[in-house]
Motif scaffolding. Structure first.
Motif, PDB file in Angstrom:
ATOM      1  N   VAL A 145       0.864  -1.181   0.000  1.00  0.00           N
ATOM      2  CA  VAL A 145       0.000   0.000   0.000  1.00  0.00           C
ATOM      3  C   VAL A 145       0.901   1.231   0.000  1.00  0.00           C
ATOM      4  CG1 VAL A 145      -1.913  -1.122   1.202  1.00  0.00           C
ATOM      5  CG2 VAL A 145      -0.161   0.058   2.532  1.00  0.00           C
ATOM      6  N   ARG A 146       0.363   2.316  -0.533  1.00  0.00           N
ATOM      7  CA  ARG A 146       1.130   3.567  -0.568  1.00  0.00           C
ATOM      8  C   ARG A 146       0.179   4.743  -0.391  1.00  0.00           C
ATOM      9  NH1 ARG A 146       3.015   6.791  -4.967  1.00  0.00           N
ATOM     10  NH2 ARG A 146       2.212   5.218  -6.419  1.00  0.00           N
ATOM     11  N   PHE A 147       0.431   5.548   0.632  1.00  0.00           N
ATOM     12  CA  PHE A 147      -0.399   6.722   0.912  1.00  0.00           C
ATOM     13  C   PHE A 147       0.257   7.966   0.337  1.00  0.00           C
ATOM     14  CE2 PHE A 147      -1.865   3.823   4.192  1.00  0.00           C
ATOM     15  CZ  PHE A 147      -3.216   4.099   4.305  1.00  0.00           C
ATOM     16  N   VAL A 148      -0.540   8.766  -0.357  1.00  0.00           N
ATOM     17  CA  VAL A 148      -0.095  10.045  -0.903  1.00  0.00           C
ATOM     18  C   VAL A 148      -1.041  11.120  -0.386  1.00  0.00           C
ATOM     19  CG1 VAL A 148       0.289  11.406  -3.002  1.00  0.00           C
ATOM     20  CG2 VAL A 148       0.814   8.949  -2.988  1.00  0.00           C
ATOM     21  N   GLY A 149      -0.489  12.226   0.082  1.00  0.00           N
ATOM     22  CA  GLY A 149      -1.315  13.335   0.554  1.00  0.00           C
ATOM     23  C   GLY A 149      -0.979  14.607  -0.193  1.00  0.00           C
ATOM     24  N   VAL A 150      -2.003  15.378  -0.528  1.00  0.00           N
ATOM     25  CA  VAL A 150      -1.801  16.653  -1.218  1.00  0.00           C
ATOM     26  C   VAL A 150      -2.549  17.734  -0.457  1.00  0.00           C
ATOM     27  CG1 VAL A 150      -1.965  17.927  -3.377  1.00  0.00           C
ATOM     28  CG2 VAL A 150      -1.691  15.441  -3.425  1.00  0.00           C
ATOM     29  N   ASP A 151      -1.808  18.704   0.082  1.00  0.00           N
ATOM     30  CA  ASP A 151      -2.410  19.831   0.796  1.00  0.00           C
ATOM     31  C   ASP A 151      -2.785  20.923  -0.186  1.00  0.00           C
ATOM     32  OD1 ASP A 151      -2.241  19.030   3.578  1.00  0.00           O
ATOM     33  OD2 ASP A 151      -0.063  19.250   3.396  1.00  0.00           O
ATOM     34  N   GLY A 152      -4.019  21.382  -0.108  1.00  0.00           N
ATOM     35  CA  GLY A 152      -4.478  22.501  -0.916  1.00  0.00           C
ATOM     36  C   GLY A 152      -5.051  23.579  -0.022  1.00  0.00           C
ATOM     37  N   PRO A 153      -5.572  24.665  -0.597  1.00  0.00           N
ATOM     38  CA  PRO A 153      -6.166  25.733   0.202  1.00  0.00           C
ATOM     39  C   PRO A 153      -7.505  25.299   0.808  1.00  0.00           C
ATOM     40  CG  PRO A 153      -6.423  26.197  -2.140  1.00  0.00           C
ATOM     41  CD  PRO A 153      -5.562  24.975  -2.038  1.00  0.00           C
ATOM     42  N   ARG A 154      -7.506  25.002   2.101  1.00  0.00           N
ATOM     43  CA  ARG A 154      -8.686  24.598   2.860  1.00  0.00           C
ATOM     44  C   ARG A 154      -9.129  23.175   2.536  1.00  0.00           C
ATOM     45  NH1 ARG A 154     -13.358  27.698   2.018  1.00  0.00           N
ATOM     46  NH2 ARG A 154     -13.993  27.289   4.167  1.00  0.00           N
ATOM     47  N   TRP A 155      -8.233  22.365   1.966  1.00  0.00           N
ATOM     48  CA  TRP A 155      -8.555  20.969   1.721  1.00  0.00           C
ATOM     49  C   TRP A 155      -7.290  20.125   1.678  1.00  0.00           C
ATOM     50  CZ3 TRP A 155      -6.035  19.422  -2.635  1.00  0.00           C
ATOM     51  CH2 TRP A 155      -5.836  20.348  -3.673  1.00  0.00           C
ATOM     52  N   MET A 156      -7.475  18.838   1.862  1.00  0.00           N
ATOM     53  CA  MET A 156      -6.395  17.863   1.675  1.00  0.00           C
ATOM     54  C   MET A 156      -6.960  16.636   0.979  1.00  0.00           C
ATOM     55  SD  MET A 156      -4.187  15.476   4.298  1.00  0.00           S
ATOM     56  CE  MET A 156      -5.535  14.283   4.302  1.00  0.00           C
ATOM     57  N   VAL A 157      -6.287  16.192  -0.058  1.00  0.00           N
ATOM     58  CA  VAL A 157      -6.642  14.947  -0.737  1.00  0.00           C
ATOM     59  C   VAL A 157      -5.744  13.838  -0.188  1.00  0.00           C
ATOM     60  CG1 VAL A 157      -6.542  13.693  -2.924  1.00  0.00           C
ATOM     61  CG2 VAL A 157      -7.517  15.989  -2.855  1.00  0.00           C
ATOM     62  N   ARG A 158      -6.360  12.752   0.229  1.00  0.00           N
ATOM     63  CA  ARG A 158      -5.595  11.570   0.645  1.00  0.00           C
ATOM     64  C   ARG A 158      -5.848  10.473  -0.375  1.00  0.00           C
ATOM     65  NH1 ARG A 158      -7.928   8.527   5.489  1.00  0.00           N
ATOM     66  NH2 ARG A 158      -9.196   7.769   3.760  1.00  0.00           N
ATOM     67  N   ALA A 159      -4.775   9.951  -0.957  1.00  0.00           N
ATOM     68  CA  ALA A 159      -4.869   8.903  -1.966  1.00  0.00           C
ATOM     69  C   ALA A 159      -4.175   7.652  -1.451  1.00  0.00           C
ATOM     70  CB  ALA A 159      -4.219   9.373  -3.268  1.00  0.00           C
ATOM     71  N   LEU A 160      -4.819   6.515  -1.611  1.00  0.00           N
ATOM     72  CA  LEU A 160      -4.250   5.239  -1.199  1.00  0.00           C
ATOM     73  C   LEU A 160      -4.114   4.340  -2.422  1.00  0.00           C
ATOM     74  CD1 LEU A 160      -3.373   3.036   0.774  1.00  0.00           C
ATOM     75  CD2 LEU A 160      -5.803   2.574   1.225  1.00  0.00           C
ATOM     76  N   PHE A 161      -2.879   4.103  -2.839  1.00  0.00           N
ATOM     77  CA  PHE A 161      -2.613   3.199  -3.954  1.00  0.00           C
ATOM     78  C   PHE A 161      -2.484   1.771  -3.435  1.00  0.00           C
ATOM     79  CE2 PHE A 161      -1.103   7.176  -5.862  1.00  0.00           C
ATOM     80  CZ  PHE A 161      -1.614   7.082  -7.147  1.00  0.00           C
ATOM     81  N   GLN A 162      -3.063   0.836  -4.164  1.00  0.00           N
ATOM     82  CA  GLN A 162      -2.977  -0.568  -3.814  1.00  0.00           C
ATOM     83  C   GLN A 162      -2.635  -1.373  -5.068  1.00  0.00           C
ATOM     84  OE1 GLN A 162      -6.383  -1.747  -1.105  1.00  0.00           O
ATOM     85  NE2 GLN A 162      -7.111   0.272  -1.716  1.00  0.00           N
ATOM     86  N   GLY A 163      -2.125  -2.572  -4.878  1.00  0.00           N
ATOM     87  CA  GLY A 163      -1.755  -3.401  -6.018  1.00  0.00           C
ATOM     88  C   GLY A 163      -0.445  -2.952  -6.629  1.00  0.00           C
ATOM     89  N   ALA A 164      -0.306  -3.126  -7.948  1.00  0.00           N
ATOM     90  CA  ALA A 164       0.950  -2.813  -8.626  1.00  0.00           C
ATOM     91  C   ALA A 164       1.354  -1.349  -8.443  1.00  0.00           C
ATOM     92  CB  ALA A 164       0.826  -3.148 -10.115  1.00  0.00           C
ATOM     93  N   ALA A 165       0.387  -0.436  -8.452  1.00  0.00           N
ATOM     94  CA  ALA A 165       0.686   0.998  -8.332  1.00  0.00           C
ATOM     95  C   ALA A 165       1.249   1.364  -6.969  1.00  0.00           C
ATOM     96  CB  ALA A 165      -0.569   1.820  -8.612  1.00  0.00           C
ATOM     97  N   ALA A 166       1.094   0.479  -5.974  1.00  0.00           N
ATOM     98  CA  ALA A 166       1.578   0.774  -4.630  1.00  0.00           C
ATOM     99  C   ALA A 166       3.087   0.609  -4.517  1.00  0.00           C
ATOM    100  CB  ALA A 166       0.883  -0.128  -3.615  1.00  0.00           C
ATOM    101  N   SER A 167       3.714  -0.044  -5.493  1.00  0.00           N
ATOM    102  CA  SER A 167       5.145  -0.302  -5.398  1.00  0.00           C
ATOM    103  C   SER A 167       5.982   0.957  -5.592  1.00  0.00           C
ATOM    104  CB  SER A 167       5.565  -1.364  -6.414  1.00  0.00           C
ATOM    105  OG  SER A 167       5.316  -0.932  -7.739  1.00  0.00           O
ATOM    106  N   GLY A 168       5.410   1.999  -6.179  1.00  0.00           N
ATOM    107  CA  GLY A 168       6.143   3.246  -6.348  1.00  0.00           C
ATOM    108  C   GLY A 168       5.499   4.129  -7.386  1.00  0.00           C
ATOM    109  N   PRO A 169       5.837   5.428  -7.381  1.00  0.00           N
ATOM    110  CA  PRO A 169       5.238   6.372  -8.332  1.00  0.00           C
ATOM    111  C   PRO A 169       5.391   5.956  -9.792  1.00  0.00           C
ATOM    112  CG  PRO A 169       6.435   7.553  -6.614  1.00  0.00           C
ATOM    113  CD  PRO A 169       6.746   6.090  -6.428  1.00  0.00           C
ATOM    114  N   ALA A 170       6.465   5.253 -10.124  1.00  0.00           N
ATOM    115  CA  ALA A 170       6.688   4.869 -11.517  1.00  0.00           C
ATOM    116  C   ALA A 170       5.676   3.850 -12.015  1.00  0.00           C
ATOM    117  CB  ALA A 170       8.109   4.311 -11.675  1.00  0.00           C
TER     118      ALA A 170
END
Length: 214
Positions: A145-170
């Protein structure tokens, strides 16, 4: 893995640099350049892109990506999962302060929760800054699993990658395109930090779901 029981607090600008999304937004307030990629605040969203409108979150239509939405009987969206082959991306969007990010704190809490379950997470660097990756035990066996967070103005996106995409951004593939094309529509309601922003099915989908339920 995303506790709201603790005393609300957030990361101050002096504690850690803001994410690119937040930094670009603050710069744009002073007539600086607009962000180069998303997740976008609604005011910067590019025109001419077909998107699934779920209220506070708009998901770009990308070929090959299946969107799975779990909603309650009233049409409120409770879970969003995007699937591409053997990879999946679960999305959440939450309230945050106007000029300060919360991802660093959230990431630390996720890591703490993992450690308490006997999992050893590791921090890696991705397109949006520091991410959290780990191998966890599931009913079907060990999984990345891989958690990615993006802070924006008055919000935050939390993304959870699973499976093959969890091994890394590439390995994100088209799911990475979807994350980079998200649009966050933050309403003007004052909301507690970390409160999930409201998500709803489009009218047509809600009516279809009600008809199937009946």
């Amino acid at each position: 893995m995303f506790s709201r029981k603790r005393e609300p607090k957030h990361v101050r600008a002096a504690d850690a640099p803001p994410s690119k999304a937040l930094a670009d937004s603050l710069a744009a307030d002073g007539e600086g350049p607009a962000p180069e990629f998303g997740p976008w605040d609604a005011r910067y969203a590019p025109d001419g892109v077909q998107r699934l409108d779920l209220g506070s979150l708009q998901i770009p239509a990308v070929e090959g990506v299946e969107v799975r939405v779990q909603a309650n009987p009233d049409g409120g969206v409770e879970q969003i999962v995007l699937v591409d082959g053997e990879s999946a991306l679960q999305l959440g969007v939450f309230a945050a302060p106007r000029t300060e990010g919360i991802w660093d704190e959230v990431r630390a809490e996720i890591a703490e929760a993992m450690a308490s379950d006997g999992v050893t997470p590791r921090e890696i660097t991705g397109r949006y800054g520091t991410e959290l990756a780990a191998r966890v035990n599931t009913p079907d066996g060990p999984a990345d699993v891989r958690f990615v967070g993006v802070d924006g103005p008055r919000w935050m996106v939390r993304a959870l990658f699973q499976g093959a995409a969890a091994s890394g951004p590439a390995r994100e593939g088209v799911l990475g395109e979807v994350l980079g094309g998200l649009v966050v529509v933050r309403d003007n309601e004052p909301r507690p930090v970390r409160e999930p922003l409201p998500l709803r099915l489009p009218k047509e989908m809600a009516e279809q779901a009600q008809g199937q339920g009946a």
